[in-house]
Enzyme design. Sequence first.
Site, PDB file in Angstrom:
ATOM      1  N   GLU A  37      -3.442 -14.369  -0.230  1.00  0.00           N
ATOM      2  CA  GLU A  37      -3.737 -13.573   0.948  1.00  0.00           C
ATOM      3  C   GLU A  37      -5.215 -13.658   1.311  1.00  0.00           C
ATOM      4  OE1 GLU A  37      -2.950  -9.423   0.493  1.00  0.00           O
ATOM      5  OE2 GLU A  37      -2.746  -9.136   2.648  1.00  0.00           O
ATOM      6  N   SER A  72       0.823  -1.213   0.000  1.00  0.00           N
ATOM      7  CA  SER A  72       0.000   0.000   0.000  1.00  0.00           C
ATOM      8  C   SER A  72       0.858   1.264   0.000  1.00  0.00           C
ATOM      9  CB  SER A  72      -0.915   0.012   1.225  1.00  0.00           C
ATOM     10  OG  SER A  72      -1.832  -1.048   1.171  1.00  0.00           O
ATOM     11  N   ASN A 108     -13.191  -4.856   1.719  1.00  0.00           N
ATOM     12  CA  ASN A 108     -14.345  -5.699   1.400  1.00  0.00           C
ATOM     13  C   ASN A 108     -15.216  -5.086   0.305  1.00  0.00           C
ATOM     14  OD1 ASN A 108     -13.392  -7.449   3.274  1.00  0.00           O
ATOM     15  ND2 ASN A 108     -15.219  -7.463   4.559  1.00  0.00           N
ATOM     16  N   GLU A 109     -15.176  -3.746   0.179  1.00  0.00           N
ATOM     17  CA  GLU A 109     -15.919  -3.118  -0.926  1.00  0.00           C
ATOM     18  C   GLU A 109     -15.353  -3.586  -2.270  1.00  0.00           C
ATOM     19  OE1 GLU A 109     -14.851  -1.595   1.735  1.00  0.00           O
ATOM     20  OE2 GLU A 109     -16.641  -0.742   2.670  1.00  0.00           O
TER      21      GLU A 109
END
Length: 379
Positions: free
Chosen positions: A244, A128, A360-361
Amino acid sequence: MDLAFSPADEEFRTEVREWLHARVPREPLPSLETAEGFAAHRAWEAELAAEGWSVVDWPAEYGGRDAGLLRWLLFEEEYWAAGAPGRVGQNGIHLLAPTLFAHGTGEQRARVLPPMASGEVIWAQAWSEPEAGSDLASLRARAVRTDGGWLLSGQKTWSSRAAFADRAFGLFRSDPDTAKPHQGLTYLMFDLRAPGVTVRPIARLDGKPAFAELFLDEVFVPDEDVIGEPGQGWRIAMATAGDERGLMLRSPGRFLAAARRLEGLWRERGGPVSERDRVADALMGARAYQLFTYAAASRFIDGETVGPESSLNKVFWSELDIALHETALDLLGPEGEPADTDWAERYVFALAGPIYAGTNEIQRDIIAERLLGLPKGRR
């Protein structure tokens, strides 16, 4: 589907159970999100590795037992049921290692995997960036070609384990002129103590540095630490992301053990009827996740790959984790509020589940578009 295990599998389970019964520390180790706890968990990894238990499904030449995927699931069930410590090496073991098995060179596997298995080298995930979290393809940290390797510059954030880890792996933009953002990326490993690396810990809700920011200023990485071909990092990273979200990051044994602890807590508290359904939901959810994972593992063993269905796994276990721990804290009432209690610390960790490994979106978008065939939504 045959859910019965062979006598040899049951013997393996018994061996694991007996070893853990003899070796699991009687007192919980300090939180692995502290320097003291990180060192204690690293020592525990070494104890596991001494008899091949740290990576049971790996080939013996890299420190494993050649036990295979199904026995890894059995091992995990026994591991968490025994109350064994959390795995400080899981970023490397469950994310980087599968990538090296699939895309690394023989030299990389021989050099990287044994010290990973023993806990001698702990890995942080460095994907990230401040403007590239779930939209990983928009990352801007760059890798510039130089004699014998690459120079890394830029910033990574929310790097799990980076506060105390030894090395990290991540994607870098090696060709800024490509037509599409997911092209021109290279997958590299680098030393967190190399000149040009600054590690700035990020405190979690409870103040512990579970993550860190990484600032990279022309950090030299030799060619031997490039995984796969330069510019092909996206394809490789997607395989890592599947691991993952799918089979490896959150084994069902972890949730089965937590759900049984929750049931025990409910019975200990006199079993208030008001919480009965929530406890039952946690037990059924953990059992459903176990069966789903065994089915996925069976397909994987038959030669299939972890595809977009891994997004189902990720959404399910991350929401189960929160619901399970919220129920425990409600049962405990004020006793569960101190941040250093076991249930509270695990709850804080669970809160991050819907965010890391792809929000989760994003996972729901993948489920809608790639599994259900629905049209793309507005972004």
